[in-house]
Design a protein around this motif. Structure first.
Motif, PDB file in Angstrom:
ATOM      1  N   TRP A  95      86.973  36.356  58.889  1.00 10.63           N
ATOM      2  CA  TRP A  95      85.538  36.313  58.620  1.00 10.63           C
ATOM      3  C   TRP A  95      85.214  35.156  57.679  1.00 10.63           C
ATOM      4  O   TRP A  95      84.257  34.412  57.886  1.00 10.63           O
ATOM      5  N   SER A  96      86.012  35.008  56.635  1.00 11.60           N
ATOM      6  CA  SER A  96      85.794  33.956  55.650  1.00 11.60           C
ATOM      7  C   SER A  96      85.865  32.568  56.291  1.00 11.60           C
ATOM      8  O   SER A  96      85.017  31.709  56.047  1.00 11.60           O
ATOM      9  N   ILE A  97      86.851  32.361  57.139  1.00  9.59           N
ATOM     10  CA  ILE A  97      87.004  31.066  57.810  1.00  9.59           C
ATOM     11  C   ILE A  97      85.836  30.807  58.761  1.00  9.59           C
ATOM     12  O   ILE A  97      85.260  29.715  58.788  1.00  9.59           O
ATOM     13  N   ALA A  98      85.459  31.818  59.518  1.00  9.10           N
ATOM     14  CA  ALA A  98      84.373  31.659  60.485  1.00  9.10           C
ATOM     15  C   ALA A  98      83.032  31.375  59.808  1.00  9.10           C
ATOM     16  O   ALA A  98      82.194  30.659  60.365  1.00  9.10           O
ATOM     17  N   HIS A  99      82.829  31.929  58.612  1.00 10.93           N
ATOM     18  CA  HIS A  99      81.538  31.788  57.943  1.00 10.93           C
ATOM     19  C   HIS A  99      81.534  30.771  56.799  1.00 10.93           C
ATOM     20  O   HIS A  99      80.515  30.607  56.127  1.00 10.93           O
ATOM     21  N   ARG A 100      82.641  30.094  56.601  1.00  8.24           N
ATOM     22  CA  ARG A 100      82.735  29.116  55.515  1.00  8.24           C
ATOM     23  C   ARG A 100      81.628  28.056  55.579  1.00  8.24           C
ATOM     24  O   ARG A 100      80.989  27.774  54.554  1.00  8.24           O
ATOM     25  N   PRO A 101      81.353  27.452  56.748  1.00  4.95           N
ATOM     26  CA  PRO A 101      80.276  26.440  56.791  1.00  4.95           C
ATOM     27  C   PRO A 101      78.904  27.018  56.431  1.00  4.95           C
ATOM     28  O   PRO A 101      78.134  26.381  55.706  1.00  4.95           O
ATOM     29  N   ALA A 102      78.591  28.201  56.920  1.00  7.67           N
ATOM     30  CA  ALA A 102      77.295  28.816  56.615  1.00  7.67           C
ATOM     31  C   ALA A 102      77.182  29.133  55.128  1.00  7.67           C
ATOM     32  O   ALA A 102      76.122  28.942  54.519  1.00  7.67           O
TER      33      ALA A 102
END
Length: 143
Positions: A117-124
């Motif tokens: 989850w952290s990796i997927a949402h890092r840019p946001a």
């Protein structure tokens, strides 16, 4: 439902995903946060997910230069919670090995989900922080 039961189902659009029966119940979150909210426990669990480690191997593998004392406290807490098994071999000097228990291994799936989850949402998250920082300038001087 029993006291302390946590309902996690597909909620209606206006219902929360998780509901605590009483404010004192905390849905079991306090226990999890107490153990995994510290700086080192997740690193220890992640490293032991790969297999049995001796103390020094574990210490070298954990990023951030964990001290011997802090690693000892961390594995002791994880052992107390039933997540880590400690085995001492009668040798000179004594050998100590650590490994995850079945309960500890079951936690690795949750940690992996959180990391994904952290990796997927890092840019946001980075974009949100940038926008927030731009709209909330730091005070200058003696304010």
């Amino acid at each position: 439902m029993s006291a302390g039961h946590t309902a996690v189902t597909t909620p209606a659009p206006d219902e929360p995903v998780i509901v605590c029966e009483t404010p004192q119940d905390e849905c079991g979150v306090r226990d999890v946060l107490d153990r995994l909210g510290d700086k080192w426990s997740v690193y220890v669990v992640v490293e032991l997910a790969s297999g049995i480690r001796r103390f020094k191997e574990l210490q070298r593998a954990i990023p951030g230069n964990i001290s011997q004392r802090m690693l000892t406290l961390t594995v002791r807490r994880l052992e107390r919670d039933g997540l880590v098994k400690r085995t001492v071999y009668a040798a000179v000097p004594p050998q100590v090995e650590y490994e995850l228990t079945e309960l500890g291994h079951s936690l690795t799936h949750l940690i992996k989900s959180l990391a994904d989850w952290s990796i997927a949402h890092r840019p946001a998250i980075a974009a949100s922080r940038t926008a927030w920082d731009a709209s909330h300038p730091k005070p200058t001087g003696g304010e």
